[in-house]
Design an enzyme around this catalytic site. Structure first.
Site, PDB file in Angstrom:
ATOM      1  N   SER A 179       0.815  -1.211   0.000  1.00  0.00           N
ATOM      2  CA  SER A 179       0.000   0.000   0.000  1.00  0.00           C
ATOM      3  C   SER A 179       0.855   1.269   0.000  1.00  0.00           C
ATOM      4  O   SER A 179       0.451   2.291  -0.561  1.00  0.00           O
ATOM      5  CB  SER A 179      -0.953  -0.012   1.199  1.00  0.00           C
ATOM      6  OG  SER A 179      -0.238  -0.212   2.401  1.00  0.00           O
ATOM      7  N   ASP A 237      10.595   0.676  -2.020  1.00  0.00           N
ATOM      8  CA  ASP A 237       9.737  -0.446  -1.634  1.00  0.00           C
ATOM      9  C   ASP A 237       9.316  -0.293  -0.170  1.00  0.00           C
ATOM     10  O   ASP A 237      10.004   0.363   0.622  1.00  0.00           O
ATOM     11  CB  ASP A 237      10.516  -1.763  -1.819  1.00  0.00           C
ATOM     12  CG  ASP A 237       9.618  -2.960  -2.057  1.00  0.00           C
ATOM     13  OD1 ASP A 237       8.405  -2.869  -1.772  1.00  0.00           O
ATOM     14  OD2 ASP A 237      10.131  -3.999  -2.517  1.00  0.00           O
ATOM     15  N   ASP A 268       7.720  -4.679   6.194  1.00  0.00           N
ATOM     16  CA  ASP A 268       6.844  -5.046   7.316  1.00  0.00           C
ATOM     17  C   ASP A 268       7.518  -4.794   8.659  1.00  0.00           C
ATOM     18  O   ASP A 268       6.838  -4.522   9.650  1.00  0.00           O
ATOM     19  CB  ASP A 268       6.428  -6.511   7.174  1.00  0.00           C
ATOM     20  CG  ASP A 268       5.723  -6.737   5.849  1.00  0.00           C
ATOM     21  OD1 ASP A 268       4.656  -6.128   5.665  1.00  0.00           O
ATOM     22  OD2 ASP A 268       6.253  -7.440   4.986  1.00  0.00           O
ATOM     23  N   GLU A 314      10.676  -8.879  -5.212  1.00  0.00           N
ATOM     24  CA  GLU A 314      11.173  -7.651  -4.560  1.00  0.00           C
ATOM     25  C   GLU A 314      12.661  -7.781  -4.272  1.00  0.00           C
ATOM     26  O   GLU A 314      13.438  -6.842  -4.473  1.00  0.00           O
ATOM     27  CB  GLU A 314      10.415  -7.396  -3.262  1.00  0.00           C
ATOM     28  CG  GLU A 314       8.967  -6.999  -3.484  1.00  0.00           C
ATOM     29  CD  GLU A 314       8.169  -6.880  -2.195  1.00  0.00           C
ATOM     30  OE1 GLU A 314       7.304  -6.009  -2.127  1.00  0.00           O
ATOM     31  OE2 GLU A 314       8.411  -7.660  -1.256  1.00  0.00           O
TER      32      GLU A 314
END
Ligand code: 5RP
Length: 238
Positions: free
Chosen positions: A35, A90, A93, A112
């Site tokens: 997101s 990028d 988390d 990624e």
């Protein structure tokens, strides 16, 4: 683009835009997934439309990124057609004090890792909730696995002391299937004392394609936060 009202979304939006502002004309840009990265792709498209950014090309890390780049008018290229990536931007988390990461919340960590590791500069965009003292505190380590090897890989991970769980789809019956047609195991470790060693150990299990530990590759972390009701961007470098 209207500013997001929700504070968590606003932090992601502002940090995504701030990262897009660092891209210069002529650059080849690794386009992250998630997101926060989505706001960055949107902002690149806006800059291209406004004429402040010219001749850039994006390399996507997921089907999501490909759809967004097309939607916002960001031209794309592939790794076969280029010999460098100037910057990759990028999400993550978790980010630890050494700027090591856990990624793969969107099951895109394999692509990624390929794109982010190739970039001359790797910029990570996160909101403040992603900053941790130790990797594994809030998030499990995603591991992409070939479907036929799921059972032996889960056994091998349990032997290492991890608690493996097959990632299941949301609004889709059955497991999550990655863009490469594989499955994802999320692994809880009680403590991760040496993330670099764990990254290699996991990747050595036959059937494992890639895991979400990104070690020693981040150049800059941009953190979106709200201070006194206003969005701010904090920079963390090595
Ligand atoms: C996808 C990722 C994402 O970058 C990560 O999950 C962060 O996502 P978001 O910006 O939505 O919080 O690693 O595989």
């Amino acid at each position: 683009m209207a500013a997001e009202k929700d504070p968590a979304k606003l932090s992601k939006q502002q940090v995504g835009y701030a990262a897009a502002d660092r891209v210069k004309s002529g650059m080849i840009v690794g386009l992250g997934t998630g997101s926060t990265a989505a706001y960055m792709i949107e902002a690149l498209g806006d800059r291209i439309k406004a004429g402040t950014l010219k001749d850039i090309k994006g390399v996507t890390t997921s089907f999501q990124g490909e759809v967004l780049a097309k939607q916002y008018g960001v031209p794309l290229t592939t790794l076969d057609e280029i010999d460098r990536i100037d910057v990759a931007i990028d999400g993550a988390d978790e980010v630890d004090p050494q700027l090591n990461l856990i990624k793969g919340g969107g099951a895109a960590h394999t692509r990624e890792k390929i794109v982010d590791y190739l970039a001359e500069q790797f910029i990570v965009v996160v909101d403040g909730s992603k900053i941790v003292d130790k990797l594994g505190s809030t998030f499990r380590v995603p591991v992409e696995v070939l479907p036929m090897a799921i059972t032996p890989v889960m056994r091998a991970i349990a032997k290492l002391g991890g608690e493996p769980e097959l990632r299941m789809g949301v609004r889709k019956a059955g497991p999550v299937i990655t863009d490469q047609g594989n499955m994802v195991i999320d692994v809880k470790f009680n403590t991760i004392d040496n993330p670099g060693e764990l990254e290699k150990t996991l990747n050595n299990i036959p059937g494992v394609l890639e895991n979400g530990l990104f070690i020693g590759v981040t150049d800059l972390v941009l953190v979106g936060e709200i201070k006194d009701g206003q969005p701010i961007i904090r920079e963390i470098t090595k």
